[in-house]
Design a protein around this motif. Structure first.
Motif, short mmCIF file in Angstrom:
data_model
loop_
_atom_site.label_atom_id
_atom_site.label_comp_id
_atom_site.label_asym_id
_atom_site.label_seq_id
_atom_site.Cartn_x
_atom_site.Cartn_y
_atom_site.Cartn_z
N SER A 145 20.85 -4.20 -9.05
CA SER A 145 20.16 -3.63 -10.21
C SER A 145 21.07 -3.68 -11.43
N TYR A 146 20.48 -4.01 -12.59
CA TYR A 146 21.25 -4.17 -13.83
C TYR A 146 20.70 -3.25 -14.90
N TYR A 147 21.62 -2.55 -15.59
CA TYR A 147 21.27 -1.66 -16.69
C TYR A 147 21.79 -2.26 -17.99
N PRO A 148 20.89 -2.74 -18.92
CA PRO A 148 21.35 -3.49 -20.10
C PRO A 148 21.24 -2.76 -21.44
N PHE A 149 21.07 -1.45 -21.43
CA PHE A 149 20.69 -0.77 -22.67
C PHE A 149 21.85 -0.21 -23.49
N SER A 150 22.87 0.30 -22.85
CA SER A 150 23.98 0.89 -23.59
C SER A 150 25.27 0.65 -22.82
N THR A 151 26.35 0.55 -23.56
CA THR A 151 27.64 0.31 -22.89
C THR A 151 28.12 1.59 -22.23
N PRO A 152 28.80 1.45 -21.12
CA PRO A 152 29.08 0.19 -20.43
C PRO A 152 27.85 -0.30 -19.64
N TYR A 153 27.46 -1.58 -19.84
CA TYR A 153 26.40 -2.17 -19.02
C TYR A 153 26.91 -2.24 -17.58
N SER A 202 0.82 -1.21 0.00
CA SER A 202 0.00 0.00 0.00
C SER A 202 0.85 1.27 0.00
N GLU A 203 2.18 1.11 0.07
CA GLU A 203 3.05 2.27 0.06
C GLU A 203 3.67 2.46 -1.32
N SER A 204 4.03 3.69 -1.64
CA SER A 204 4.67 3.96 -2.93
C SER A 204 6.13 3.55 -2.92
N GLY A 205 6.69 3.29 -1.74
CA GLY A 205 8.05 2.78 -1.65
C GLY A 205 9.10 3.85 -1.48
N THR A 206 10.29 3.41 -1.10
CA THR A 206 11.44 4.28 -0.93
C THR A 206 12.29 4.23 -2.19
N THR A 207 12.63 5.39 -2.71
CA THR A 207 13.48 5.44 -3.90
C THR A 207 14.91 5.07 -3.52
N LEU A 208 15.50 4.14 -4.28
CA LEU A 208 16.84 3.65 -3.99
C LEU A 208 17.89 4.40 -4.79
N ASN A 209 19.15 4.14 -4.48
CA ASN A 209 20.25 4.79 -5.20
C ASN A 209 20.63 4.03 -6.47
N THR A 210 19.91 2.94 -6.80
CA THR A 210 20.19 2.16 -8.00
C THR A 210 19.32 2.65 -9.16
N THR A 211 19.78 2.42 -10.40
CA THR A 211 19.10 3.01 -11.56
C THR A 211 18.98 2.04 -12.73
N GLY A 212 18.88 0.73 -12.49
CA GLY A 212 18.78 -0.22 -13.59
C GLY A 212 17.36 -0.66 -13.87
N ARG A 213 17.19 -1.42 -14.94
CA ARG A 213 15.86 -1.93 -15.29
C ARG A 213 15.50 -3.18 -14.51
N ASP A 214 16.47 -4.10 -14.35
CA ASP A 214 16.20 -5.41 -13.74
C ASP A 214 16.70 -5.41 -12.30
N VAL A 215 15.83 -5.82 -11.39
CA VAL A 215 16.19 -5.78 -9.97
C VAL A 215 16.04 -7.17 -9.34
N GLN A 216 16.84 -7.41 -8.29
CA GLN A 216 16.80 -8.66 -7.57
C GLN A 216 17.10 -8.40 -6.10
N LEU A 217 16.18 -8.77 -5.22
CA LEU A 217 16.42 -8.71 -3.79
C LEU A 217 17.30 -9.90 -3.39
N CYS A 218 18.35 -9.65 -2.64
CA CYS A 218 19.24 -10.74 -2.27
C CYS A 218 19.90 -10.45 -0.93
N ASN A 219 20.56 -11.47 -0.39
CA ASN A 219 21.20 -11.37 0.91
C ASN A 219 22.70 -11.18 0.75
#
Length: 359
Positions: free
Chosen positions: A67-75, A39-56
């Motif tokens: 977070s991964y950015y795959p659109f232009s080099t350098p990826y 129900s929350e809009s969430g906290t904006t993170l310092n990452t800026t990629g398209r694909d995200v993965q929560l991990c430990n």
């Protein structure tokens, strides 16, 4: 809560709290958010990629977003600051949902089907292809389907449906005299693509609008038979140039109130009227083949295989079965090449067919 969400990752802490992370796109920029409440809009993170993965991290008390950015080099990969929390170490069951939101002016309509649980197994939806056009209704309707799953006459088939308008009064005005929004969910034979029956369908117009509601259902699968199926659904409207958003949902805990579940049956079901024993396929075969049959009444069923001298060489079925369509695999690897006969006995009917095994 975020019409531009593109990638979603979910994790669960040992104290039962869910953590969500997702990416979103605004013109010329990707940004990532994380939240512990949907129900929350969430906290904006310092990452800026398209694909995200929560991990430990190495410390189990830490949780991060990669977070991964795959659109232009350098990826590049980027990692968020510590979100905290201890991730669950035991497996959890995820319940999936999929749908569409349609909007124009003050009109906002949503339909999604989710929490699909068949014989205790949570059913996921197909992965959208890169050709699915976000914002195009026809394109997105093509990915509103589940992955294949097994079903039988007595399967326990549960699902929830969320549909309705954000503001029913505004919808009645915007739809006018001729506007409508409709949906249809169908059960489809995975091997043939044939519609077995309609699970749910409805049409909404200015005289028939209601606000968002969630309703759980149990589908009666009697008469369907044992087979592999998919659930497909589609949304339609005659609204000019509607805004369309694709919806994926994830729930880690099934919180359906069992007292509110409604029972539904398949509409326009291709009913079984006759005893049928199909020709085995393939035929000739080596060494396995499939035998299909249908029975229109509950009762004792036997399916046996005989050689040309009338000696029984295999019993494939010998049990009470419900109305439905059935398939049985026959492995003749221990038998010699030659002609064999298979016989179905059900009710007062006996049907025999011939097959050929060639090694």
């Amino acid at each position: 809560y975020d019409m531009n969400a593109q990638s979603v990752s979910v994790n669960v802490t040992d104290d039962g709290n869910a953590v969500f992370a997702w990416s979103s796109y605004i013109p010329n920029r990707w940004y990532n958010r994380a939240s512990t409440e949907l129900s929350e809009s969430g906290t904006t993170l310092n990452t800026t990629g398209r694909d995200v993965q929560l991990c430990n991290a190495d410390k189990k008390s830490d949780m991060y977003v990669s977070s991964y950015y795959p659109f232009s080099t350098p990826y590049y990969f980027t990692t968020s600051t510590n979100l905290g929390g201890v991730a669950k170490t035991s497996p959890i069951q995820i319940y999936y949902g999929r749908g569409l939101t349609i909007g124009e002016g003050n009109l906002r309509f949503h339909y999604s089907l989710g929490n699909l649980l068949v014989d205790g197994k949570s059913i996921n939806f197909v992965t959208p292809s890169s050709s699915a056009s976000h914002g195009n209704l026809d394109s997105l309707n093509s990915v509103l389907e589940t992955e294949p799953f097994q079903i039988s006459n007595n399967s326990k088939f549960m699902f929830t449906e969320i549909c309705g308008f954000l503001d029913s009064a505004a919808a009645a005005v915007d739809l006018g005299d001729t506007g409508y929004v409709s949906y249809r969910a169908e059960l489809v034979d995975n091997s043939t693509g044939k519609v077995i029956g309609t699970i749910r369908d409805a049409t909404f117009n200015s005289r028939n609008t209601h606000c968002y509601t969630l309703q759980p259902y149990q589908l009666n699968t009697g008469g369907v038979g044992t087979k592999t199926v998919r659930v497909k659904f589609a949304v339609a409207t005659n609204i000019d140039s509607p805004q369309v958003a694709f919806v994926n949902s994830y729930q880690y805990q099934n919180q359906i109130d069992s007292s509110s579940i409604q029972s539904v049956s398949l509409q326009q079901l291709d009913l079984i009227k006759d005893y049928v024993l199909a020709q085995n396929y393939p035929n000739p075969f080596n060494p396995t083949t499939t035998i299909s049959y249908t029975i229109p009444e509950d009762g004792m069923v036997t399916l046996k295989v005989y050689d040309v001298l009338g000696r029984e060489v295999a019993t494939l079925v010998n049990e009470a079965q419900k109305v439905g369509r059935y398939e049985v695999n026959f492995d003749a690897s221990r038998l010699a090449s030659g002609v064999y006969f298979y016989r179905l006995a059900a009710g007062s009917h006996v049907i025999t067919k011939k097959m050929l095994m060639l090694k």
